[in-house]
Design an enzyme around this catalytic site. Structure first.
Site, PDB file in Angstrom:
ATOM      1  CG  HIS A  78       2.559  10.612   8.584  1.00 61.45           C
ATOM      2  ND1 HIS A  78       3.774  11.157   8.226  1.00 61.45           N
ATOM      3  CD2 HIS A  78       1.714  10.876   7.555  1.00 61.45           C
ATOM      4  CE1 HIS A  78       3.662  11.731   7.029  1.00 61.45           C
ATOM      5  NE2 HIS A  78       2.428  11.576   6.599  1.00 61.45           N
ATOM      6  CG  HIS A  81       2.468   4.135  -2.195  1.00 59.71           C
ATOM      7  ND1 HIS A  81       3.035   3.245  -3.093  1.00 59.71           N
ATOM      8  CD2 HIS A  81       2.085   3.381  -1.134  1.00 59.71           C
ATOM      9  CE1 HIS A  81       2.990   2.017  -2.601  1.00 59.71           C
ATOM     10  NE2 HIS A  81       2.419   2.073  -1.400  1.00 59.71           N
ATOM     11  CG  HIS A 135       2.231   7.984   3.372  1.00 62.30           C
ATOM     12  ND1 HIS A 135       1.889   8.410   2.098  1.00 62.30           N
ATOM     13  CD2 HIS A 135       2.455   9.111   4.089  1.00 62.30           C
ATOM     14  CE1 HIS A 135       1.921   9.731   2.055  1.00 62.30           C
ATOM     15  NE2 HIS A 135       2.254  10.186   3.257  1.00 62.30           N
ATOM     16  CB  CYS A 137       4.708   6.375  -6.728  1.00 65.15           C
ATOM     17  SG  CYS A 137       4.487   5.403  -5.226  1.00 65.15           S
ATOM     18  CG  ASP A 185       8.903  11.020   7.453  1.00 64.79           C
ATOM     19  OD1 ASP A 185       7.737  10.963   7.037  1.00 64.79           O
ATOM     20  OD2 ASP A 185       9.710  11.914   7.091  1.00 64.79           O
ATOM     21  CB  CYS A 238       6.108   1.828  -6.078  1.00 68.74           C
ATOM     22  SG  CYS A 238       4.315   1.608  -5.959  1.00 68.74           S
ATOM     23  N   GLY A 279      -2.874  17.783   2.533  1.00 70.26           N
ATOM     24  CA  GLY A 279      -1.422  17.986   2.571  1.00 70.26           C
ATOM     25  C   GLY A 279      -0.634  16.751   2.179  1.00 70.26           C
ATOM     26  CG  HIS A 285       0.491   2.809  -6.227  1.00 69.21           C
ATOM     27  ND1 HIS A 285       1.434   3.732  -5.858  1.00 69.21           N
ATOM     28  CD2 HIS A 285      -0.606   3.513  -6.631  1.00 69.21           C
ATOM     29  CE1 HIS A 285       0.949   4.951  -6.051  1.00 69.21           C
ATOM     30  NE2 HIS A 285      -0.291   4.843  -6.522  1.00 69.21           N
TER      31      HIS A 285
HETATM   32  P1  5GP Z   1       2.736  13.247   3.233  1.00 73.43           P
HETATM   33  O1  5GP Z   1       3.015  14.720   3.271  1.00 73.43           O
HETATM   34  O2  5GP Z   1       2.540  12.761   1.829  1.00 73.43           O
HETATM   35  O3  5GP Z   1       1.645  12.810   4.161  1.00 73.43           O
HETATM   36  O4  5GP Z   1       4.029  12.554   3.821  1.00 73.43           O
HETATM   37  C1  5GP Z   1       5.121  12.171   3.063  1.00 73.43           C
HETATM   38  C2  5GP Z   1       6.227  11.853   4.019  1.00 73.43           C
HETATM   39  O5  5GP Z   1       7.229  11.128   3.334  1.00 73.43           O
HETATM   40  C3  5GP Z   1       6.916  13.098   4.614  1.00 73.43           C
HETATM   41  O6  5GP Z   1       6.814  13.068   6.039  1.00 73.43           O
HETATM   42  C4  5GP Z   1       8.357  12.997   4.125  1.00 73.43           C
HETATM   43  O7  5GP Z   1       9.297  13.413   5.085  1.00 73.43           O
HETATM   44  C5  5GP Z   1       8.487  11.514   3.808  1.00 73.43           C
HETATM   45  N1  5GP Z   1       9.422  11.210   2.739  1.00 73.43           N
HETATM   46  C6  5GP Z   1       9.521  11.834   1.523  1.00 73.43           C
HETATM   47  N2  5GP Z   1      10.470  11.255   0.773  1.00 73.43           N
HETATM   48  C7  5GP Z   1      11.000  10.258   1.525  1.00 73.43           C
HETATM   49  C8  5GP Z   1      12.029   9.293   1.261  1.00 73.43           C
HETATM   50  O8  5GP Z   1      12.661   9.238   0.204  1.00 73.43           O
HETATM   51  N3  5GP Z   1      12.300   8.421   2.269  1.00 73.43           N
HETATM   52  C9  5GP Z   1      11.635   8.443   3.458  1.00 73.43           C
HETATM   53  N4  5GP Z   1      11.997   7.538   4.372  1.00 73.43           N
HETATM   54  N5  5GP Z   1      10.646   9.326   3.719  1.00 73.43           N
HETATM   55  C10 5GP Z   1      10.344  10.215   2.757  1.00 73.43           C
HETATM   56 ZN    ZN Z   2       3.361   3.554  -5.167  1.00 72.54          ZN
END
Ligand code: 5GP
Ligand code: ZN
Length: 118
Positions: free
Chosen positions: A97, A93, A95, A2, A28, A5, A88, A44
């Site tokens: 915020h 993976h 995470h 992913c 982010d 990862c 959303g 993961h």
């Molecule tokens: P989710 O919507 O899954 O809670 O949050 C995913 C977050 O990952 C989003 O805020 C998006 O901006 C961030 N994100 C997506 N791809 C990348 C990336 O390649 N690098 C970084 N640093 N953040 C990413």
């Molecule tokens: Zn992962």
């Protein structure tokens, strides 16, 4: 493997804020606040719903470390984890915020009027 990862493995570059054996924090790519960091376990795990509670102990301490590194411990900050489709979650993976650097609004969580979502 992913996306996060690959970031853990440094196959995809990221702007790292903090790192230890078990956790990684990086900026982010599309910040939604003056400070917007993602804190993840290196191992993961799909989402918060699958995480082993033993990981969460270290995760909590790590998130506090990140907040302190960004000098947000007194001004305050927000921790969010999105889970699955309705939550959303885009990257599957776990995470967290970590948002701050300004007084955060609450309304932005909804794309439309809250009651229109039900
Ligand atoms: P989710 O919507 O899954 O809670 O949050 C995913 C977050 O990952 C989003 O805020 C998006 O901006 C961030 N994100 C997506 N791809 C990348 C990336 O390649 N690098 C970084 N640093 N953040 C990413
Ligand atoms: Zn992962």
């Amino acid at each position: 493997m992913c996306l996060f990862c690959k970031i853990v493995n440094k196959e995809i570059p990221s702007n790292i804020v903090a790192e230890n054996d078990d956790f990684l924090a990086f900026h982010d790519i599309n910040p939604k606040a003056p400070v917007h960091i993602l804190a993840i376990p290196k191992k993961h795990v799909d989402s918060f719903h699958e995480v082993d509670p033993t990981i969460m102990g270290g995760m909590t301490e790590f998130i506090k470390e990140v907040a302190e590194k960004m000098a947000m411990e007194n001004s305050g900050y927000r921790v969010i984890t999105n889970i699955g489709e309705n939550g959303g979650q885009e990257v599957k993976h776990l995470h967290f915020h970590v948002l701050g650097g300004a007084k955060l609004k609450w309304e932005h969580f909804s794309d439309s009027h809250p009651m229109e979502n039900f």
